[in-house]
Write a protein that holds these residues in place. Structure first.
Motif, PDB file in Angstrom:
ATOM      1  N   THR A  43       0.783  -1.233   0.000  1.00 14.57           N
ATOM      2  CA  THR A  43       0.000   0.000   0.000  1.00 14.57           C
ATOM      3  C   THR A  43       0.816   1.285   0.000  1.00 14.57           C
ATOM      4  N   GLU A  44       2.141   1.208   0.142  1.00 13.61           N
ATOM      5  CA  GLU A  44       2.942   2.424   0.250  1.00 13.61           C
ATOM      6  C   GLU A  44       4.216   2.315  -0.574  1.00 13.61           C
ATOM      7  N   GLU A  45       4.822   3.464  -0.797  1.00 17.34           N
ATOM      8  CA  GLU A  45       6.105   3.521  -1.496  1.00 17.34           C
ATOM      9  C   GLU A  45       7.182   2.853  -0.653  1.00 17.34           C
ATOM     10  N   ALA A  46       7.916   1.920  -1.257  1.00 20.85           N
ATOM     11  CA  ALA A  46       8.996   1.223  -0.554  1.00 20.85           C
ATOM     12  C   ALA A  46       9.681   0.265  -1.518  1.00 20.85           C
ATOM     13  N   VAL A  47      10.781  -0.293  -1.051  1.00 22.59           N
ATOM     14  CA  VAL A  47      11.419  -1.415  -1.725  1.00 22.59           C
ATOM     15  C   VAL A  47      10.946  -2.661  -0.982  1.00 22.59           C
ATOM     16  N   TYR A  48      10.320  -3.588  -1.694  1.00 20.78           N
ATOM     17  CA  TYR A  48       9.786  -4.811  -1.107  1.00 20.78           C
ATOM     18  C   TYR A  48      10.625  -5.994  -1.587  1.00 20.78           C
ATOM     19  N   VAL A  49      11.238  -6.700  -0.643  1.00 20.83           N
ATOM     20  CA  VAL A  49      12.008  -7.897  -0.965  1.00 20.83           C
ATOM     21  C   VAL A  49      11.136  -9.090  -0.587  1.00 20.83           C
ATOM     22  N   ILE A  50      10.731  -9.841  -1.596  1.00 22.90           N
ATOM     23  CA  ILE A  50       9.765 -10.924  -1.413  1.00 22.90           C
ATOM     24  C   ILE A  50      10.454 -12.261  -1.652  1.00 22.90           C
ATOM     25  N   SER A  51      10.279 -13.198  -0.726  1.00 28.79           N
ATOM     26  CA  SER A  51      10.877 -14.523  -0.887  1.00 28.79           C
ATOM     27  C   SER A  51       9.895 -15.583  -0.414  1.00 28.79           C
ATOM     28  N   GLY A  52      10.111 -16.821  -0.877  1.00 25.37           N
ATOM     29  CA  GLY A  52       9.288 -17.942  -0.448  1.00 25.37           C
ATOM     30  C   GLY A  52       8.283 -18.377  -1.486  1.00 25.37           C
ATOM     31  N   THR A  53       7.320 -19.178  -1.037  1.00 22.39           N
ATOM     32  CA  THR A  53       6.307 -19.768  -1.906  1.00 22.39           C
ATOM     33  C   THR A  53       4.923 -19.417  -1.389  1.00 22.39           C
ATOM     34  N   LEU A  54       4.038 -19.049  -2.302  1.00 25.83           N
ATOM     35  CA  LEU A  54       2.651 -18.755  -1.949  1.00 25.83           C
ATOM     36  C   LEU A  54       1.754 -19.651  -2.796  1.00 25.83           C
ATOM     37  N   ASP A  55       0.966 -20.496  -2.128  1.00 22.55           N
ATOM     38  CA  ASP A  55       0.088 -21.442  -2.809  1.00 22.55           C
ATOM     39  C   ASP A  55      -1.289 -20.829  -3.002  1.00 22.55           C
ATOM     40  N   ASP A  56      -1.721 -20.731  -4.248  1.00 24.29           N
ATOM     41  CA  ASP A  56      -3.035 -20.205  -4.603  1.00 24.29           C
ATOM     42  C   ASP A  56      -3.293 -18.850  -3.952  1.00 24.29           C
ATOM     43  N   GLY A  57      -2.408 -17.904  -4.220  1.00 23.74           N
ATOM     44  CA  GLY A  57      -2.537 -16.567  -3.663  1.00 23.74           C
ATOM     45  C   GLY A  57      -2.135 -15.517  -4.666  1.00 23.74           C
ATOM     46  N   MET A  58      -2.003 -14.287  -4.188  1.00 20.51           N
ATOM     47  CA  MET A  58      -1.614 -13.211  -5.079  1.00 20.51           C
ATOM     48  C   MET A  58      -1.018 -12.046  -4.317  1.00 20.51           C
ATOM     49  N   ILE A  59      -0.219 -11.268  -5.031  1.00 20.63           N
ATOM     50  CA  ILE A  59       0.310 -10.016  -4.509  1.00 20.63           C
ATOM     51  C   ILE A  59      -0.392  -8.905  -5.269  1.00 20.63           C
ATOM     52  N   ILE A  60      -0.988  -7.974  -4.524  1.00 20.61           N
ATOM     53  CA  ILE A  60      -1.691  -6.838  -5.110  1.00 20.61           C
ATOM     54  C   ILE A  60      -0.919  -5.567  -4.774  1.00 20.61           C
ATOM     55  N   LEU A  71       9.852  -3.932  -6.524  1.00 20.29           N
ATOM     56  CA  LEU A  71       9.623  -5.301  -6.079  1.00 20.29           C
ATOM     57  C   LEU A  71      10.833  -6.134  -6.441  1.00 20.29           C
ATOM     58  N   VAL A  72      11.412  -6.777  -5.431  1.00 22.43           N
ATOM     59  CA  VAL A  72      12.566  -7.652  -5.627  1.00 22.43           C
ATOM     60  C   VAL A  72      12.100  -9.067  -5.306  1.00 22.43           C
ATOM     61  N   PHE A  73      12.075  -9.925  -6.328  1.00 18.32           N
ATOM     62  CA  PHE A  73      11.655 -11.308  -6.144  1.00 18.32           C
ATOM     63  C   PHE A  73      12.890 -12.161  -5.919  1.00 18.32           C
ATOM     64  N   ASN A  74      13.003 -12.702  -4.713  1.00 15.06           N
ATOM     65  CA  ASN A  74      14.167 -13.481  -4.300  1.00 15.06           C
ATOM     66  C   ASN A  74      13.752 -14.946  -4.157  1.00 15.06           C
ATOM     67  N   GLY A  75      13.795 -15.696  -5.266  1.00 15.70           N
ATOM     68  CA  GLY A  75      13.402 -17.106  -5.223  1.00 15.70           C
ATOM     69  C   GLY A  75      11.931 -17.293  -4.935  1.00 15.70           C
ATOM     70  N   VAL A  76      11.087 -16.531  -5.596  1.00  9.91           N
ATOM     71  CA  VAL A  76       9.648 -16.535  -5.330  1.00  9.91           C
ATOM     72  C   VAL A  76       8.921 -17.497  -6.262  1.00  9.91           C
ATOM     73  N   SER A  77       7.930 -18.187  -5.699  1.00  6.20           N
ATOM     74  CA  SER A  77       7.025 -19.020  -6.487  1.00  6.20           C
ATOM     75  C   SER A  77       5.613 -18.722  -5.996  1.00  6.20           C
ATOM     76  N   ILE A  78       4.762 -18.218  -6.911  1.00  2.00           N
ATOM     77  CA  ILE A  78       3.374 -17.901  -6.562  1.00  2.00           C
ATOM     78  C   ILE A  78       2.462 -18.568  -7.584  1.00  2.00           C
ATOM     79  N   SER A  79       1.458 -19.278  -7.097  1.00  2.20           N
ATOM     80  CA  SER A  79       0.441 -19.845  -7.979  1.00  2.20           C
ATOM     81  C   SER A  79      -0.906 -19.252  -7.601  1.00  2.20           C
ATOM     82  N   SER A  80      -1.763 -19.102  -8.605  1.00  2.65           N
ATOM     83  CA  SER A  80      -3.102 -18.575  -8.361  1.00  2.65           C
ATOM     84  C   SER A  80      -4.069 -19.218  -9.344  1.00  2.65           C
ATOM     85  N   SER A  81      -5.105 -19.841  -8.831  1.00  2.00           N
ATOM     86  CA  SER A  81      -6.073 -20.505  -9.696  1.00  2.00           C
ATOM     87  C   SER A  81      -7.197 -19.579 -10.147  1.00  2.00           C
ATOM     88  N   SER A  82      -7.316 -18.397  -9.539  1.00  2.00           N
ATOM     89  CA  SER A  82      -8.458 -17.540  -9.845  1.00  2.00           C
ATOM     90  C   SER A  82      -8.098 -16.200 -10.484  1.00  2.00           C
TER      91      SER A  82
END
Length: 90
Positions: A43-60, A71-82
């Motif tokens: 929701t705000e201005e920043a540098v976001y370092v994202i890591s890990g796995t998210l099952d059936d989710g999303m980043i908004i 957005l810095v993706f550090n070994g990220v895996s995200i799946s979303s069915s919808s």
């Protein structure tokens, strides 16, 4: 339209917001991240370092249109069915 900062690819992790994706949940080091189940909203201005796995989710991304987010993706895996795994709302 673009500033010098827009062209920078480097970041400092010490000043960044850390987001850890953990399967069916997530955790973050700042209140600028809202987490509801497997939905993570930035929701705000920043540098976001994202890591890990998210099952059936999303980043908004839902920050003011003048906010600069990196957005810095550090070994990220995200799946979303919808919907998209990464959705830029504003």
């Amino acid at each position: 339209m673009f500033t010098d900062r827009d062209y920078e690819t480097a970041y400092e992790e010490s000043g960044s917001v850390l987001i850890q994706l953990e399967g069916s949940t997530a955790s973050a080091s700042s209140d600028s991240v809202q987490i509801s189940g497997t939905t993570v909203t930035l929701t705000e201005e920043a540098v976001y370092v994202i890591s890990g796995t998210l099952d059936d989710g999303m980043i908004i991304v839902n920050a003011p249109d003048t906010a600069k987010l990196q957005l810095v993706f550090n070994g990220v895996s995200i799946s979303s069915s919808s919907s998209a795994a990464l959705y830029v709302q504003e």
